[in-house]
Design an enzyme around this catalytic site. Structure first.
Site, short mmCIF file in Angstrom:
data_model
loop_
_atom_site.label_atom_id
_atom_site.label_comp_id
_atom_site.label_asym_id
_atom_site.label_seq_id
_atom_site.Cartn_x
_atom_site.Cartn_y
_atom_site.Cartn_z
N ASP A 171 0.71 -1.24 -0.34
CA ASP A 171 -0.06 0.11 0.15
C ASP A 171 0.93 0.94 0.44
OD1 ASP A 171 -0.55 -0.07 3.75
OD2 ASP A 171 1.09 -0.05 2.43
N TYR A 260 11.22 4.83 0.45
CA TYR A 260 11.93 3.64 0.72
C TYR A 260 13.07 3.65 0.81
CZ TYR A 260 8.13 1.35 4.17
OH TYR A 260 7.79 0.84 5.10
N1 LIG Z 1 2.18 -4.54 1.70
C1 LIG Z 1 2.62 -3.91 3.33
O1 LIG Z 1 2.49 -2.56 2.36
C2 LIG Z 1 1.93 -3.33 4.29
C3 LIG Z 1 1.18 -2.64 5.07
C4 LIG Z 1 1.49 -2.38 6.21
C5 LIG Z 1 1.19 -3.50 7.27
N2 LIG Z 1 1.66 -4.77 6.32
C6 LIG Z 1 1.98 -6.19 7.28
O2 LIG Z 1 1.76 -6.49 7.33
C7 LIG Z 1 1.84 -7.23 8.86
C8 LIG Z 1 1.46 -7.00 10.15
O3 LIG Z 1 0.96 -5.88 10.28
P1 LIG Z 1 0.80 -5.36 11.63
O4 LIG Z 1 1.57 -3.90 11.91
O5 LIG Z 1 -0.20 -5.68 12.01
O6 LIG Z 1 1.11 -6.19 12.27
P2 LIG Z 1 0.71 -6.95 14.49
O7 LIG Z 1 1.22 -7.35 14.14
O8 LIG Z 1 0.67 -6.04 14.53
O9 LIG Z 1 -0.18 -8.31 13.60
C9 LIG Z 1 0.23 -9.39 12.87
C10 LIG Z 1 -0.64 -10.58 13.53
O10 LIG Z 1 0.27 -11.80 12.78
C11 LIG Z 1 -0.09 -12.80 13.76
N3 LIG Z 1 0.94 -13.84 13.08
C12 LIG Z 1 2.25 -13.73 13.52
N4 LIG Z 1 2.53 -15.15 12.96
C13 LIG Z 1 1.11 -16.10 12.63
C14 LIG Z 1 1.84 -17.04 11.94
N5 LIG Z 1 2.87 -17.60 11.81
N6 LIG Z 1 0.30 -17.29 11.58
C15 LIG Z 1 -0.71 -16.81 12.01
N7 LIG Z 1 -1.04 -15.42 12.38
C16 LIG Z 1 0.73 -14.91 12.98
C17 LIG Z 1 0.16 -12.13 15.06
O11 LIG Z 1 0.13 -13.26 16.13
C18 LIG Z 1 -0.51 -10.81 15.07
O12 LIG Z 1 -1.83 -10.68 15.86
C19 LIG Z 1 3.50 -7.40 8.54
O13 LIG Z 1 4.33 -8.08 8.13
C20 LIG Z 1 3.67 -5.91 8.06
O14 LIG Z 1 4.84 -5.60 7.82
C21 LIG Z 1 2.32 -4.76 4.99
O1 LIG Z 2 5.40 1.02 10.52
P1 LIG Z 2 4.59 1.03 10.61
O2 LIG Z 2 4.16 -0.50 10.72
O3 LIG Z 2 2.98 1.83 10.90
O4 LIG Z 2 4.22 0.98 8.88
C1 LIG Z 2 5.05 0.34 8.36
C2 LIG Z 2 4.53 -0.08 6.31
O5 LIG Z 2 3.95 1.19 5.77
C3 LIG Z 2 3.62 1.31 5.13
O6 LIG Z 2 2.29 0.91 5.34
C4 LIG Z 2 1.68 1.83 5.45
C5 LIG Z 2 0.66 3.58 4.32
O7 LIG Z 2 2.16 3.02 3.80
C6 LIG Z 2 0.20 4.09 4.67
O8 LIG Z 2 -0.04 5.05 4.26
C7 LIG Z 2 -0.88 3.91 5.64
O9 LIG Z 2 -2.24 3.03 5.34
O10 LIG Z 2 -0.58 3.14 6.59
C8 LIG Z 2 0.94 1.76 6.37
C9 LIG Z 2 0.88 0.80 7.24
O11 LIG Z 2 1.21 1.26 8.27
C10 LIG Z 2 4.53 0.01 4.41
O12 LIG Z 2 3.81 -0.03 2.46
C11 LIG Z 2 4.21 -1.33 4.86
O13 LIG Z 2 4.64 -2.31 3.89
C12 LIG Z 2 5.25 -1.25 6.37
O14 LIG Z 2 5.07 -2.79 6.53
MN LIG Z 3 4.41 -1.84 1.95
#
Ligand SMILES: NC(=O)c1ccc[n+]([C@@H]2O[C@H](COP(=O)([O-])OP(=O)(O)OC[C@H]3O[C@@H](n4cnc5c(N)ncnc54)[C@H](O)[C@@H]3O)[C@@H](O)[C@H]2O)c1
Ligand SMILES: O=P(O)(O)OC[C@H]1O[C@H](O[C@H]2[C@H](O)[C@@H](O)[C@@H](O)O[C@@H]2CO)[C@H](O)[C@@H](O)[C@@H]1O
Ligand SMILES: [Mn+2]
Length: 438
Positions: A171, A260
């Protein structure tokens, strides 16, 4: 229209309420009838169950069924869609990912630099195990994956489950577009961006603005050079991220970069002012993680209250729009993380890249750029994608030497000596999460 059974894997995620709010606001185009929360942390899953039940009651949608489970078969069997967003090792391990490199004067970050590589070596195990359950119990379900680090996850799934129905998405670019639109007076929903890169390591090639019927990236670059990018509506870390994005445009004005890239082009500036005793992981544990727990407890104490709000945002909208585009065969355009296969002609075919794609009932159909990308971007990407592949090799082969090569080649690392020191420290910190490297 078919009623949907959806599983949110990583149900306890801090982003789940925003995704569910978006689902509830888009029920006509994505008619979910059952939401399953799957997590390995029963307490986090239960907090989220309480919150989602509250949200459904608040919106008068008690007809939607919610269940929670830590059992994969219960979670996945019969699902139509799976939104996955797990954090293997949780924020305590993200804290290590950030602090260990910083202690050695290098970039310490969630998905970039050696913090991202540590996260990648941890994530692959948990994610591939979950994917094996999904292949066993719901091979026909569409997995829309947000789990990071996306490039590493996508490459490991490409190798282990090459035929899996999965789309990896980020995102960040829609976050960037929303900030640029708000800052410089455009509606970014009117944009058709051309963008290429690895995940969290890319550039815009053009930004077609429907209202003005032209590529507005040149004029955006001029405005950024003149004014910088000032964004203080999402906290200090994003304010600095967008400041650095503006700085990158001033220094390299040919393209608008992903924010990034600061960690690779200006690592010294990126770590300037970072407090190794209190990093982003600490701020989040003290922030949104704590707030979510408190809200769940407030609801448990008083089931009749209706004053607690959970907002939606670009994070939820992107994945719900993508799911709807598959379900309704809409051919909407998204940026997805996919095997290159010629989309970027002068980059290795087997690279996993982030490019625009049309998404329909068949999945993601990447758009080819048909022309070479500039050497500056190609060179940076070739080195970084080689490092990422070596990291995935290290995982599957349990190879210390491949891990050391990956750490050394990571584009945020100046010396093999420091790479080795950090690798050895991270092996200790990640015991039980990483494969035992020999
Ligand atoms: N692709 C993107 O742009 C984007 C954006 C935002 C967050 N993220 C990613 O999404 C994920 C969640 O982020 P968050 O800040 O909500 O983290 P968070 O820690 O709040 O939530 C993650 C959840 O995953 C659970 N978990 C961990 N290992 C697991 C497994 N093996 N099976 C099932 N559940 C499991 C944890 O218990 C937790 O509840 C992270 O990997 C983060 O980097 C990606
Ligand atoms: O440091 P965090 O966990 O708050 O954010 C890390 C993630 O940052 C990006 O996602 C952001 C997004 O860009 C912003 O617009 C808003 O929606 O919050 C998101 C989650 O914080 C990035 O794309 C992710 O890969 C990172 O995990
Ligand atoms: Mn991302």
């Amino acid at each position: 229209m078919k009623k949907i059974t959806l599983c949110i894997a990583g149900g306890g995620s801090t982003h789940t309420p925003g995704i569910v709010r978006t689902l509830l606001n888009n029920i006509e185009k994505f008619p979910v009838k059952t939401i399953r929360l799957y997590d390995i942390d029963a307490e986090k899953n239960d907090d989220m169950y309480v919150i989602i039940k509250y949200m459904l009651k608040q919106q008068g949608l008690n007809g939607i069924e919610v269940m929670k489970t830590e059992i994969p078969k219960e979670a996945f069997e019969g699902c139509d869609f799976i939104f996955s967003q797990i954090r293997v090792g949780g924020f305590k391990m993200r804290e290590q990912d950030e602090k260990i490199p910083l202690r050695h004067g290098l970039v310490g970050q969630e998905t970039c630099g050696l913090g991202g590589f540590a996260y990648g070596l941890r994530s692959m195990g948990g994610f591939l195990k979950m994917m094996s359950y999904i292949q066993e119990f719901a091979p026909e379900a569409w997995v829309l994956n947000y789990t990071n680090p996306e490039s590493i996850i996508a490459e490991s799934v490409r190798r282990r489950f090459p035929n899996a129905k999965i789309i990896n998405a980020c995102d960040m670019t829609i976050g960037i577009e929303e900030v640029l639109g708000n800052t410089f007076g455009y509606d970014s929903k009117d944009w058709i961006p051309e963008y290429y890169g690895l995940n969290h390591f890319g550039w815009y090639k053009s930004i077609y603005d429907i209202a003005s019927q032209k590529d507005i990236m040149p004029e955006l670059i001029d405005k950024i050079i003149e004014n910088g990018i000032h964004w203080d509506r999402a906290g200090e870390s994003w304010k600095k991220a967008y400041y650095m994005m503006g700085h990158m445009v001033k220094v390299f004005p040919s393209n608008i970069p992903n924010n990034y890239l600061e960690y690779y082009l200006f690592p010294d500036m990126a770590i300037d002012g970072e407090d190794v005793s209190y990093t982003r992981a600490n701020a989040i544990m003290d922030g949104r993680v704590k707030e979510l727990k408190e809200k769940a407890d407030m609801i448990r104490k008083d089931h009749e209250r209706t004053d607690i709000d959970f907002g939606s945002g670009v994070h939820g909208q992107y994945i719900v729009d993508m799911a709807s585009s598959i379900l309704n065969n809409l051919n909407m355009r998204f940026k997805v993380i996919v095997p290159n296969k010629g989309a970027i002609p002068n980059l290795r075919q087997d690279a996993v890249v982030e490019v625009p794609a049309y998404v329909n009932a068949k999945g993601a159909e990447p758009i080819s750029f048909r022309e070479d990308i500039p050497d500056f971007h190609k060179g940076l990407m070739e080195a970084q994608v080689a490092a990422e592949k070596l990291l995935v090799d290290a995982f599957f082969e349990k190879s210390y030497q491949k891990a050391l090569q990956a750490f050394t080649l990571n584009q945020s690392v100046p010396s093999a000596r420091i790479a080795k020191q950090i690798l050895d420290e991270m092996i200790i910190a990640n015991e039980g999460y990483w494969p035992e490297l020999k």
